[in-house]
Design a protein around this motif. Structure first.
Motif, PDB file in Angstrom:
ATOM      1  N   LEU A  15      37.167 -25.311  29.090  1.00 44.50           N
ATOM      2  CA  LEU A  15      36.337 -24.934  30.233  1.00 44.50           C
ATOM      3  C   LEU A  15      36.822 -23.637  30.867  1.00 44.50           C
ATOM      4  O   LEU A  15      36.016 -22.806  31.301  1.00 44.50           O
ATOM      5  CB  LEU A  15      36.312 -26.055  31.267  1.00 44.50           C
ATOM      6  N   MET A  16      38.131 -23.447  30.918  1.00 48.24           N
ATOM      7  CA  MET A  16      38.672 -22.200  31.452  1.00 48.24           C
ATOM      8  C   MET A  16      38.204 -21.019  30.608  1.00 48.24           C
ATOM      9  O   MET A  16      37.811 -19.979  31.136  1.00 48.24           O
ATOM     10  CB  MET A  16      40.202 -22.240  31.493  1.00 48.24           C
ATOM     11  N   LEU A  17      38.233 -21.174  29.270  1.00 47.38           N
ATOM     12  CA  LEU A  17      37.779 -20.095  28.394  1.00 47.38           C
ATOM     13  C   LEU A  17      36.297 -19.789  28.608  1.00 47.38           C
ATOM     14  O   LEU A  17      35.895 -18.615  28.620  1.00 47.38           O
ATOM     15  CB  LEU A  17      38.031 -20.463  26.926  1.00 47.38           C
ATOM     16  N   VAL A  18      35.492 -20.821  28.795  1.00 50.60           N
ATOM     17  CA  VAL A  18      34.064 -20.609  29.051  1.00 50.60           C
ATOM     18  C   VAL A  18      33.880 -19.835  30.354  1.00 50.60           C
ATOM     19  O   VAL A  18      33.144 -18.835  30.408  1.00 50.60           O
ATOM     20  CB  VAL A  18      33.307 -21.959  29.109  1.00 50.60           C
ATOM     21  N   LEU A  19      34.556 -20.275  31.409  1.00 48.21           N
ATOM     22  CA  LEU A  19      34.417 -19.604  32.707  1.00 48.21           C
ATOM     23  C   LEU A  19      34.941 -18.180  32.665  1.00 48.21           C
ATOM     24  O   LEU A  19      34.356 -17.268  33.269  1.00 48.21           O
ATOM     25  CB  LEU A  19      35.130 -20.411  33.792  1.00 48.21           C
ATOM     26  N   GLU A  20      36.048 -17.960  31.960  1.00 46.29           N
ATOM     27  CA  GLU A  20      36.609 -16.615  31.846  1.00 46.29           C
ATOM     28  C   GLU A  20      35.684 -15.679  31.069  1.00 46.29           C
ATOM     29  O   GLU A  20      35.721 -14.473  31.264  1.00 46.29           O
ATOM     30  CB  GLU A  20      37.973 -16.657  31.163  1.00 46.29           C
ATOM     31  N   GLY A  21      34.876 -16.222  30.189  1.00 49.95           N
ATOM     32  CA  GLY A  21      34.000 -15.389  29.375  1.00 49.95           C
ATOM     33  C   GLY A  21      32.674 -15.049  30.011  1.00 49.95           C
ATOM     34  O   GLY A  21      31.954 -14.179  29.521  1.00 49.95           O
ATOM     35  N   VAL A  22      32.333 -15.700  31.120  1.00 50.50           N
ATOM     36  CA  VAL A  22      31.027 -15.475  31.738  1.00 50.50           C
ATOM     37  C   VAL A  22      30.883 -14.033  32.239  1.00 50.50           C
ATOM     38  O   VAL A  22      29.885 -13.365  31.940  1.00 50.50           O
ATOM     39  CB  VAL A  22      30.781 -16.480  32.892  1.00 50.50           C
ATOM     40  N   LEU A  23      31.844 -13.534  33.001  1.00 57.56           N
ATOM     41  CA  LEU A  23      31.724 -12.181  33.556  1.00 57.56           C
ATOM     42  C   LEU A  23      31.669 -11.098  32.486  1.00 57.56           C
ATOM     43  O   LEU A  23      30.796 -10.226  32.554  1.00 57.56           O
ATOM     44  CB  LEU A  23      32.844 -11.907  34.556  1.00 57.56           C
ATOM     45  N   TYR A  27      28.251  -9.134  32.654  1.00 59.46           N
ATOM     46  CA  TYR A  27      28.425  -7.838  33.310  1.00 59.46           C
ATOM     47  C   TYR A  27      29.607  -7.081  32.704  1.00 59.46           C
ATOM     48  O   TYR A  27      30.638  -6.893  33.363  1.00 59.46           O
ATOM     49  CB  TYR A  27      28.684  -8.029  34.810  1.00 59.46           C
ATOM     50  N   PRO A  28      29.496  -6.606  31.462  1.00 58.15           N
ATOM     51  CA  PRO A  28      30.649  -5.971  30.822  1.00 58.15           C
ATOM     52  C   PRO A  28      31.164  -4.720  31.544  1.00 58.15           C
ATOM     53  O   PRO A  28      32.371  -4.519  31.637  1.00 58.15           O
ATOM     54  CB  PRO A  28      30.145  -5.626  29.420  1.00 58.15           C
ATOM     55  N   GLN A  29      30.262  -3.897  32.101  1.00 57.02           N
ATOM     56  CA  GLN A  29      30.720  -2.686  32.785  1.00 57.02           C
ATOM     57  C   GLN A  29      31.454  -3.027  34.088  1.00 57.02           C
ATOM     58  O   GLN A  29      32.497  -2.439  34.393  1.00 57.02           O
ATOM     59  CB  GLN A  29      29.547  -1.751  33.060  1.00 57.02           C
ATOM     60  N   ARG A  30      30.900  -3.971  34.852  1.00 56.40           N
ATOM     61  CA  ARG A  30      31.580  -4.386  36.092  1.00 56.40           C
ATOM     62  C   ARG A  30      32.935  -5.004  35.782  1.00 56.40           C
ATOM     63  O   ARG A  30      33.908  -4.775  36.493  1.00 56.40           O
ATOM     64  CB  ARG A  30      30.730  -5.397  36.857  1.00 56.40           C
ATOM     65  N   TRP A  31      32.977  -5.828  34.727  1.00 52.47           N
ATOM     66  CA  TRP A  31      34.229  -6.478  34.352  1.00 52.47           C
ATOM     67  C   TRP A  31      35.281  -5.438  33.969  1.00 52.47           C
ATOM     68  O   TRP A  31      36.429  -5.538  34.372  1.00 52.47           O
ATOM     69  CB  TRP A  31      33.978  -7.443  33.187  1.00 52.47           C
ATOM     70  N   ARG A  32      34.868  -4.417  33.213  1.00 57.44           N
ATOM     71  CA  ARG A  32      35.791  -3.352  32.809  1.00 57.44           C
ATOM     72  C   ARG A  32      36.332  -2.610  34.031  1.00 57.44           C
ATOM     73  O   ARG A  32      37.527  -2.328  34.125  1.00 57.44           O
ATOM     74  CB  ARG A  32      35.081  -2.390  31.861  1.00 57.44           C
ATOM     75  N   ARG A  33      35.442  -2.306  34.997  1.00 56.37           N
ATOM     76  CA  ARG A  33      35.896  -1.630  36.229  1.00 56.37           C
ATOM     77  C   ARG A  33      36.882  -2.501  37.000  1.00 56.37           C
ATOM     78  O   ARG A  33      37.871  -2.014  37.545  1.00 56.37           O
ATOM     79  CB  ARG A  33      34.705  -1.276  37.114  1.00 56.37           C
ATOM     80  N   MET A  34      36.595  -3.806  37.052  1.00 55.37           N
ATOM     81  CA  MET A  34      37.491  -4.725  37.760  1.00 55.37           C
ATOM     82  C   MET A  34      38.867  -4.740  37.099  1.00 55.37           C
ATOM     83  O   MET A  34      39.893  -4.705  37.781  1.00 55.37           O
ATOM     84  CB  MET A  34      36.910  -6.130  37.778  1.00 55.37           C
TER      85      MET A  34
END
Length: 65
Positions: A15-23, A27-34
Protein backbone atom coordinates in the motif's frame (compact mmCIF):
# COMPACT_ATOMS: atom_id res chain seq x y z
CA UNK A 1 5.99 -13.78 15.14
CA UNK A 2 3.27 -15.39 13.16
CA UNK A 3 2.88 -15.50 9.42
CA UNK A 4 -0.15 -13.22 9.82
CA UNK A 5 2.18 -10.47 11.02
CA UNK A 6 4.43 -10.81 7.97
CA UNK A 7 1.42 -10.91 5.65
CA UNK A 8 0.04 -7.69 7.10
CA UNK A 9 3.47 -6.07 7.01
CA UNK A 10 3.77 -6.98 3.33
CA UNK A 11 0.27 -5.60 2.66
CA UNK A 12 1.27 -2.35 4.37
CA UNK A 13 4.45 -2.14 2.30
CA UNK A 14 2.48 -2.73 -0.92
CA UNK A 15 0.00 0.00 0.00
CA UNK A 16 2.88 2.37 0.72
CA UNK A 17 4.28 1.70 -2.77
CA UNK A 18 0.88 2.39 -4.33
CA UNK A 19 0.50 5.66 -2.43
CA UNK A 20 4.07 6.72 -3.19
CA UNK A 21 3.47 6.14 -6.89
CA UNK A 22 0.33 8.25 -7.20
CA UNK A 23 2.02 11.67 -7.39
CA UNK A 24 4.72 10.77 -9.93
CA UNK A 25 2.07 9.05 -12.06
CA UNK A 26 -0.49 11.87 -11.99
CA UNK A 27 1.80 14.91 -11.78
CA UNK A 28 5.33 14.02 -12.93
CA UNK A 29 6.48 17.64 -13.41
CA UNK A 30 5.19 18.77 -10.00
CA UNK A 31 6.74 15.70 -8.38
CA UNK A 32 10.11 16.44 -10.00
CA UNK A 33 9.99 20.07 -8.76
CA UNK A 34 9.12 18.86 -5.26
CA UNK A 35 12.08 16.45 -5.25
CA UNK A 36 14.37 19.25 -6.44
CA UNK A 37 13.11 21.49 -3.62
CA UNK A 38 13.61 18.70 -1.09
CA UNK A 39 17.25 18.42 -2.17
CA UNK A 40 17.76 22.00 -0.98
CA UNK A 41 16.57 21.32 2.58
CA UNK A 42 19.35 20.62 5.07
CA UNK A 43 19.81 17.17 6.61
CA UNK A 44 18.73 18.16 10.13
CA UNK A 45 15.37 19.43 8.91
CA UNK A 46 14.79 16.27 6.86
CA UNK A 47 15.67 14.12 9.88
CA UNK A 48 13.18 16.00 12.08
CA UNK A 49 10.50 15.63 9.40
CA UNK A 50 11.26 11.91 9.11
CA UNK A 51 11.13 11.45 12.88
CA UNK A 52 7.81 13.30 13.15
CA UNK A 53 6.42 11.22 10.29
CA UNK A 54 7.46 7.95 11.97
CA UNK A 55 6.09 9.02 15.36
CA UNK A 56 2.80 10.08 13.75
CA UNK A 57 2.54 6.70 12.04
CA UNK A 58 3.19 4.81 15.26
CA UNK A 59 0.70 6.97 17.15
CA UNK A 60 -1.97 6.40 14.49
CA UNK A 61 -1.35 2.66 14.52
CA UNK A 62 -1.61 2.63 18.31
CA UNK A 63 -4.83 4.66 18.17
CA UNK A 64 -6.37 2.38 15.51
CA UNK A 65 -5.55 -0.76 17.48
Amino acid sequence: MSSGFWRELLIGFCLMLVLEGVLPFLYPQRWRRMVQQLSLINDATLRVFGLLSMLSGVALLYWIN
